[in-house]
Write a protein that holds these residues in place. Structure first.
Motif, PDB file in Angstrom:
ATOM      1  N   LYS A 314      39.300 -17.447 -22.071  1.00  0.00           N
ATOM      2  CA  LYS A 314      37.866 -17.498 -22.380  1.00  0.00           C
ATOM      3  C   LYS A 314      37.532 -18.518 -23.467  1.00  0.00           C
ATOM      4  CE  LYS A 314      35.833 -15.235 -25.395  1.00  0.00           C
ATOM      5  NZ  LYS A 314      35.271 -14.304 -26.376  1.00  0.00           N
ATOM      6  N   ASP A 315      38.185 -18.445 -24.609  1.00  0.00           N
ATOM      7  CA  ASP A 315      37.864 -19.337 -25.725  1.00  0.00           C
ATOM      8  C   ASP A 315      38.136 -20.795 -25.360  1.00  0.00           C
ATOM      9  OD1 ASP A 315      37.101 -17.160 -27.218  1.00  0.00           O
ATOM     10  OD2 ASP A 315      39.011 -16.993 -28.296  1.00  0.00           O
ATOM     11  N   LYS A 316      39.224 -21.020 -24.639  1.00  0.00           N
ATOM     12  CA  LYS A 316      39.563 -22.379 -24.216  1.00  0.00           C
ATOM     13  C   LYS A 316      38.496 -22.916 -23.258  1.00  0.00           C
ATOM     14  CE  LYS A 316      43.344 -25.038 -22.107  1.00  0.00           C
ATOM     15  NZ  LYS A 316      44.688 -24.927 -21.443  1.00  0.00           N
ATOM     16  N   ALA A 317      38.018 -22.066 -22.347  1.00  0.00           N
ATOM     17  CA  ALA A 317      36.999 -22.488 -21.385  1.00  0.00           C
ATOM     18  C   ALA A 317      35.689 -22.822 -22.084  1.00  0.00           C
ATOM     19  CB  ALA A 317      36.788 -21.395 -20.340  1.00  0.00           C
ATOM     20  N   ILE A 318      35.301 -22.013 -23.060  1.00  0.00           N
ATOM     21  CA  ILE A 318      34.065 -22.291 -23.807  1.00  0.00           C
ATOM     22  C   ILE A 318      34.182 -23.620 -24.544  1.00  0.00           C
ATOM     23  CG2 ILE A 318      32.649 -21.530 -25.759  1.00  0.00           C
ATOM     24  CD1 ILE A 318      33.219 -18.647 -24.888  1.00  0.00           C
ATOM     25  N   ALA A 319      35.343 -23.879 -25.123  1.00  0.00           N
ATOM     26  CA  ALA A 319      35.558 -25.143 -25.836  1.00  0.00           C
ATOM     27  C   ALA A 319      35.435 -26.334 -24.890  1.00  0.00           C
ATOM     28  CB  ALA A 319      36.926 -25.131 -26.508  1.00  0.00           C
ATOM     29  N   VAL A 320      35.927 -26.186 -23.677  1.00  0.00           N
ATOM     30  CA  VAL A 320      35.816 -27.267 -22.689  1.00  0.00           C
ATOM     31  C   VAL A 320      34.354 -27.512 -22.341  1.00  0.00           C
ATOM     32  CG1 VAL A 320      36.299 -27.915 -20.302  1.00  0.00           C
ATOM     33  CG2 VAL A 320      38.119 -26.939 -21.711  1.00  0.00           C
ATOM     34  N   VAL A 321      33.613 -26.428 -22.090  1.00  0.00           N
ATOM     35  CA  VAL A 321      32.195 -26.565 -21.742  1.00  0.00           C
ATOM     36  C   VAL A 321      31.424 -27.226 -22.889  1.00  0.00           C
ATOM     37  CG1 VAL A 321      30.066 -25.285 -21.235  1.00  0.00           C
ATOM     38  CG2 VAL A 321      32.224 -24.627 -20.134  1.00  0.00           C
ATOM     39  N   GLU A 322      31.712 -26.826 -24.110  1.00  0.00           N
ATOM     40  CA  GLU A 322      31.025 -27.423 -25.259  1.00  0.00           C
ATOM     41  C   GLU A 322      31.389 -28.890 -25.435  1.00  0.00           C
ATOM     42  OE1 GLU A 322      32.192 -24.759 -28.350  1.00  0.00           O
ATOM     43  OE2 GLU A 322      30.456 -23.417 -28.062  1.00  0.00           O
ATOM     44  N   SER A 323      32.600 -29.261 -25.041  1.00  0.00           N
ATOM     45  CA  SER A 323      33.053 -30.651 -25.218  1.00  0.00           C
ATOM     46  C   SER A 323      32.355 -31.627 -24.279  1.00  0.00           C
ATOM     47  CB  SER A 323      34.568 -30.732 -25.021  1.00  0.00           C
ATOM     48  OG  SER A 323      34.916 -30.596 -23.654  1.00  0.00           O
ATOM     49  N   ILE A 324      31.780 -31.126 -23.170  1.00  0.00           N
ATOM     50  CA  ILE A 324      31.127 -32.019 -22.208  1.00  0.00           C
ATOM     51  C   ILE A 324      29.603 -31.908 -22.261  1.00  0.00           C
ATOM     52  CG2 ILE A 324      33.100 -32.025 -20.640  1.00  0.00           C
ATOM     53  CD1 ILE A 324      31.560 -30.032 -18.869  1.00  0.00           C
ATOM     54  N   ARG A 325      29.084 -31.321 -23.343  1.00  0.00           N
ATOM     55  CA  ARG A 325      27.638 -31.121 -23.432  1.00  0.00           C
ATOM     56  C   ARG A 325      26.882 -32.445 -23.430  1.00  0.00           C
ATOM     57  NH1 ARG A 325      24.774 -26.547 -27.244  1.00  0.00           N
ATOM     58  NH2 ARG A 325      22.728 -26.589 -26.208  1.00  0.00           N
ATOM     59  N   GLY A 326      27.508 -33.488 -23.940  1.00  0.00           N
ATOM     60  CA  GLY A 326      26.863 -34.794 -23.923  1.00  0.00           C
ATOM     61  C   GLY A 326      26.710 -35.355 -22.525  1.00  0.00           C
ATOM     62  N   GLU A 327      27.652 -35.026 -21.645  1.00  0.00           N
ATOM     63  CA  GLU A 327      27.597 -35.504 -20.261  1.00  0.00           C
ATOM     64  C   GLU A 327      26.810 -34.556 -19.371  1.00  0.00           C
ATOM     65  OE1 GLU A 327      31.738 -36.148 -19.062  1.00  0.00           O
ATOM     66  OE2 GLU A 327      32.189 -36.015 -21.202  1.00  0.00           O
ATOM     67  N   VAL A 328      26.870 -33.261 -19.681  1.00  0.00           N
ATOM     68  CA  VAL A 328      26.162 -32.240 -18.890  1.00  0.00           C
ATOM     69  C   VAL A 328      25.291 -31.427 -19.851  1.00  0.00           C
ATOM     70  CG1 VAL A 328      26.395 -30.334 -17.262  1.00  0.00           C
ATOM     71  CG2 VAL A 328      28.155 -32.108 -17.355  1.00  0.00           C
ATOM     72  N   PRO A 329      24.079 -31.891 -20.141  1.00  0.00           N
ATOM     73  CA  PRO A 329      23.229 -31.166 -21.086  1.00  0.00           C
ATOM     74  C   PRO A 329      22.872 -29.774 -20.565  1.00  0.00           C
ATOM     75  CG  PRO A 329      22.416 -33.401 -20.699  1.00  0.00           C
ATOM     76  CD  PRO A 329      23.453 -33.132 -19.663  1.00  0.00           C
ATOM     77  N   TYR A 330      22.831 -28.808 -21.481  1.00  0.00           N
ATOM     78  CA  TYR A 330      22.417 -27.451 -21.128  1.00  0.00           C
ATOM     79  C   TYR A 330      21.803 -26.808 -22.370  1.00  0.00           C
ATOM     80  CZ  TYR A 330      26.952 -26.424 -23.314  1.00  0.00           C
ATOM     81  OH  TYR A 330      28.017 -26.372 -24.180  1.00  0.00           O
ATOM     82  N   ARG A 331      21.098 -25.688 -22.153  1.00  0.00           N
ATOM     83  CA  ARG A 331      20.424 -25.023 -23.267  1.00  0.00           C
ATOM     84  C   ARG A 331      21.418 -24.253 -24.140  1.00  0.00           C
ATOM     85  NH1 ARG A 331      17.360 -22.098 -20.571  1.00  0.00           N
ATOM     86  NH2 ARG A 331      18.116 -19.987 -20.964  1.00  0.00           N
ATOM     87  N   GLU A 332      22.253 -23.437 -23.505  1.00  0.00           N
ATOM     88  CA  GLU A 332      23.238 -22.677 -24.266  1.00  0.00           C
ATOM     89  C   GLU A 332      24.349 -22.178 -23.344  1.00  0.00           C
ATOM     90  OE1 GLU A 332      22.189 -18.805 -25.805  1.00  0.00           O
ATOM     91  OE2 GLU A 332      20.456 -18.673 -24.449  1.00  0.00           O
ATOM     92  N   VAL A 333      25.464 -21.812 -23.956  1.00  0.00           N
ATOM     93  CA  VAL A 333      26.567 -21.190 -23.231  1.00  0.00           C
ATOM     94  C   VAL A 333      26.829 -19.827 -23.861  1.00  0.00           C
ATOM     95  CG1 VAL A 333      28.289 -22.372 -24.678  1.00  0.00           C
ATOM     96  CG2 VAL A 333      28.963 -21.418 -22.467  1.00  0.00           C
ATOM     97  N   THR A 334      26.983 -18.807 -23.030  1.00  0.00           N
ATOM     98  CA  THR A 334      27.248 -17.457 -23.521  1.00  0.00           C
ATOM     99  C   THR A 334      28.483 -16.910 -22.812  1.00  0.00           C
ATOM    100  OG1 THR A 334      25.878 -16.367 -21.849  1.00  0.00           O
ATOM    101  CG2 THR A 334      24.794 -17.045 -23.903  1.00  0.00           C
ATOM    102  N   SER A 335      29.031 -15.843 -23.370  1.00  0.00           N
ATOM    103  CA  SER A 335      30.205 -15.234 -22.743  1.00  0.00           C
ATOM    104  C   SER A 335      30.113 -13.712 -22.840  1.00  0.00           C
ATOM    105  CB  SER A 335      31.492 -15.718 -23.413  1.00  0.00           C
ATOM    106  OG  SER A 335      31.559 -15.288 -24.756  1.00  0.00           O
ATOM    107  N   GLU A 336      30.865 -13.044 -21.983  1.00  0.00           N
ATOM    108  CA  GLU A 336      30.876 -11.584 -21.954  1.00  0.00           C
ATOM    109  C   GLU A 336      32.287 -11.096 -21.680  1.00  0.00           C
ATOM    110  OE1 GLU A 336      28.503  -7.878 -19.768  1.00  0.00           O
ATOM    111  OE2 GLU A 336      28.160  -9.952 -19.129  1.00  0.00           O
ATOM    112  N   GLU A 337      32.716 -10.124 -22.484  1.00  0.00           N
ATOM    113  CA  GLU A 337      34.028  -9.505 -22.286  1.00  0.00           C
ATOM    114  C   GLU A 337      33.828  -8.054 -21.835  1.00  0.00           C
ATOM    115  OE1 GLU A 337      36.495  -9.922 -25.722  1.00  0.00           O
ATOM    116  OE2 GLU A 337      35.932 -12.013 -26.064  1.00  0.00           O
TER     117      GLU A 337
END
Length: 417
Positions: A314-337
Motif C-alpha cells: 500500500k505505502d509503496k503504491a501511494i508513493a508511486v502515484v504521488e511521484s507521477i502527479r506532475g504527469e497525471v494531475p489529480y485532486r487527491e489520493v486516498t487509501s483504505e485498510e
C-alpha cells in the motif's frame, strides 16, 4: 512400481515424533516398491526464528545474506529426515536444492526456477535410496544461493515432479485435502475429492493457503497430478487435475478470503486517453501487482477510480502515484485498510444464472456493504470490511449448499511454505 514425489511442510516435521511419522510413511512406500523423492521444509518455526535473530543484528540485512541464512533450515530438515529413515533400515540420501540440480534466476528472496538437471537424483534412486531434497532453494548459474519465496517448497516439489516425470506429486499438510473453504472458519466444510487446476489456481490466488499459486500453475503447465493429503492421517486426499468430476449440484466449489488487501482511490483525474496506462504502467514498473480496478463516471471532465493492492504494497503504491502527479494531475489520493476480499469459485458458475445474485443477497442479509466487485468465468470476488468476513464466509457456505454433517479434519498449525 511408481515414482512418487512427496512434500512435507514445517509442521509435518516440526518435532522428533512427527519426523519419525514422516519417515515411517516414506519407508512404507519404499517397502511397497515405489521410488520416492521427498521435498522438505524447515522444521516448525525455524525460519521465523532465523529471521528474528537476523533482525536483532541488522534491521535491514542484505538479501543475499538472508538467503544464505534461511536455506540452513531446510538443510537441517533433510539431514535429520535421512538419518531417521536410515534408522528404520532403509537407504536415504539428502540433497540441497543446488545439489539436486535446481537452477534459478539471479533474484534473492523470490527467485524462480529456470532449469532442473536431476542427474544426481536419478543416480541415487537407481542405487536404492529414497531421495530427500531441501525445498525453497536453488542456485544461480554463477553459484549464488537463492530462495524461492513464499510457497517455495510446494514449487520445488511440483517442479521436481515435472523434471523427473513422476507419476504423482503428493503435498502433505495438516488438513486431509482441499476443502470448500477454510475448515478453521467453517467446521462443517466439505472435502473435495477432485478439483481442476483452474479452480485450484483461482482459490490459491484468492487466499486459500493450502497450495501456493506458483505450484498450481507449474502443475497445470506440465500436467503434474497433485494430491493434497494429511501427514497426520491415512485419509484419502484431494486430486488436483486438468478436468475434475463435478459433484451434482455443486455450482460453487470453494470459498476463499484474503485479508491482505488495501484500496487506493485516485480522485479528480483528467478523463483523457492514456491516463490509466500511465498510472498502472508506473505501478507495474515498481513491481506492484494490482487486483481489482473500478472507474466511476465522468463529471466535468474528471473521473475517479480505485484499485486494490496487497496491504504490504500500500505505502509503496501511494508513493508511486504521488511521484507521477506532475504527469497525471489529480485532486487527491486516498487509501483504505481493514478490508477483505471474499471470493466464490466454481467451473459451473459460467452456465448457471443467479450465482451472483445469491452471493449479493447473502451479504445484504448480514447488513454488510460491498465496496468493489470483480468477476471471471469461474470466480466472483467482493471487497468488504474485514471485521464481518468470517460471518460472510459461513453465510455463503450455507447459501451454496456446501455445509456437511461431518466436521473437517485439521491436524495442527498450517504449513505455509
Amino acid at each position: 512400481m511408481s515414482l512418487i514425489v512427496m512434500k512435507f511442510g514445517g509442521s509435518s516435521v516440526g518435532s522428533t515424533e512427527r519426523m519419525q511419522r514422516v519417515a515411517r510413511r516414506i519407508a512404507d512406500y519404499r517397502e511397497a516398491g515405489h521410488d520416492v523423492v521427498v521435498v522438505v521444509s524447515a522444521m516448525g518455526d525455524t525460519t521465523d526464528d532465523l529471521i528474528d535473530q537476523s533482525k536483532l543484528l541488522n534491521p535491514n540485512p542484505p538479501a543475499r545474506e538472508m538467503d544464505m541464512l534461511l536455506t540452513v533450515g531446510e538443510q537441517i530438515s533433510v539431514a535429520l529426515l535421512s538419518m531417521t529413515i536410515d534408522a528404520l533400515g532403509y537407504k536415504a540420501k539428502s540433497f540441497t536444492g543446488w545439489q539436486a540440480g535446481i537452477s534459478t534466476e539471479a533474484v534473492h528472496g523470490k527467485a524462480r526456477i529456470t532449469d532442473i538437471q536431476p542427474r544426481r537424483i536419478f543416480d541415487a534412486l537407481e542405487s536404492g535410496h529414497a531421495v530427500i531434497v531441501a525445498g525453497f532453494q536453488g542456485a544461480t548459474d554463477e553459484g549464488e544461493i537463492t530462495t524461492l519465496g513464499r510457497g517455495g517448497s510446494d514449487t520445488t516439489a511440483v517442479a521436481l515432479a515435472a523434471a523427473i516425470q513422476a507419476d504423482v506429486c503428493e503435498i502433505y499438510t495438516d488438513v486431509d485435502g482441499i476443502y470448500s473453504t477454510d475448515p478453521r472458519v467453517v467446521k462443517c466444510a466439505r472435502k473435495l475429492g477432485e478439483i481442476s487446476y483452474d479452480e485450484m489456481l483461482e482459490l490459491a490466488n484468492l487466499g486459500a493457503a493450502v497450495l501456493h499459486p506458483r505450484a498450481v500453475e507449474y502443475a497445470k503447465n506440465y500436467n503434474v497430478k497433485l494430491v493434497v493429503r494429511s501427514s497426520f492421517t491415512q485419509n484419502e486426499g484431494t486430486s488436483v487435475k486438468e478436468e475434475a468430476v463435478m459433484e451434482q449440484g455443486m455450482v460453487v466449489r470453494g470459498i476463499a478470503y484474503d485479508k491482505n488487501v488495501a484500496r487506493i482511490s485516485i480522485l479528480g483525474v483528467e478523463d483523457i486517453p492514456g491516463v490509466l496506462a500511465q498510472v498502472f504502467g508506473a505501478l507495474a514498473t515498481s513491481g506492484i501487482d494490482v487486483d481489482i480496478i473500478v472507474q466511476s463516471g465522468t463529471q466535468d471532465g474528471k473521473a475517479d477510480f480505485a484499485f486494490t493492492v496487497s496491504l504490504t504494497d500500500k505505502d509503496k503504491a501511494i508513493a508511486v502515484v504521488e511521484s507521477i502527479r506532475g504527469e497525471v494531475p489529480y485532486r487527491e489520493v486516498t487509501s483504505e485498510e481493514n478490508l477483505v476480499k471474499v471470493s466464490i469459485v466454481g467451473a459451473g458458475m459460467v452456465s448457471n444464472p443467479g450465482v451472483a445474485a445469491k452471493m449479493f443477497k447473502a451479504i445484504y442479509d448480514l447488513g454488510i456493504s460491498i465496496k468493489m466487485v470483480t468477476t471471471s468465468e469461474i470466480r466472483l470476488s467482493v471487497i468488504i470490511a474485514a471485521e464481518p468476513a468470517q460471518d460472510v464466509v459461513r453465510a455463503l457456505h450455507t447459501a451454496y449448499g456446501l455445509d456437511t454433517a461431518e466436521q473437517a479434519f485439521v491436524g495442527g498449525p498450517q504449513d505455509r511454505r
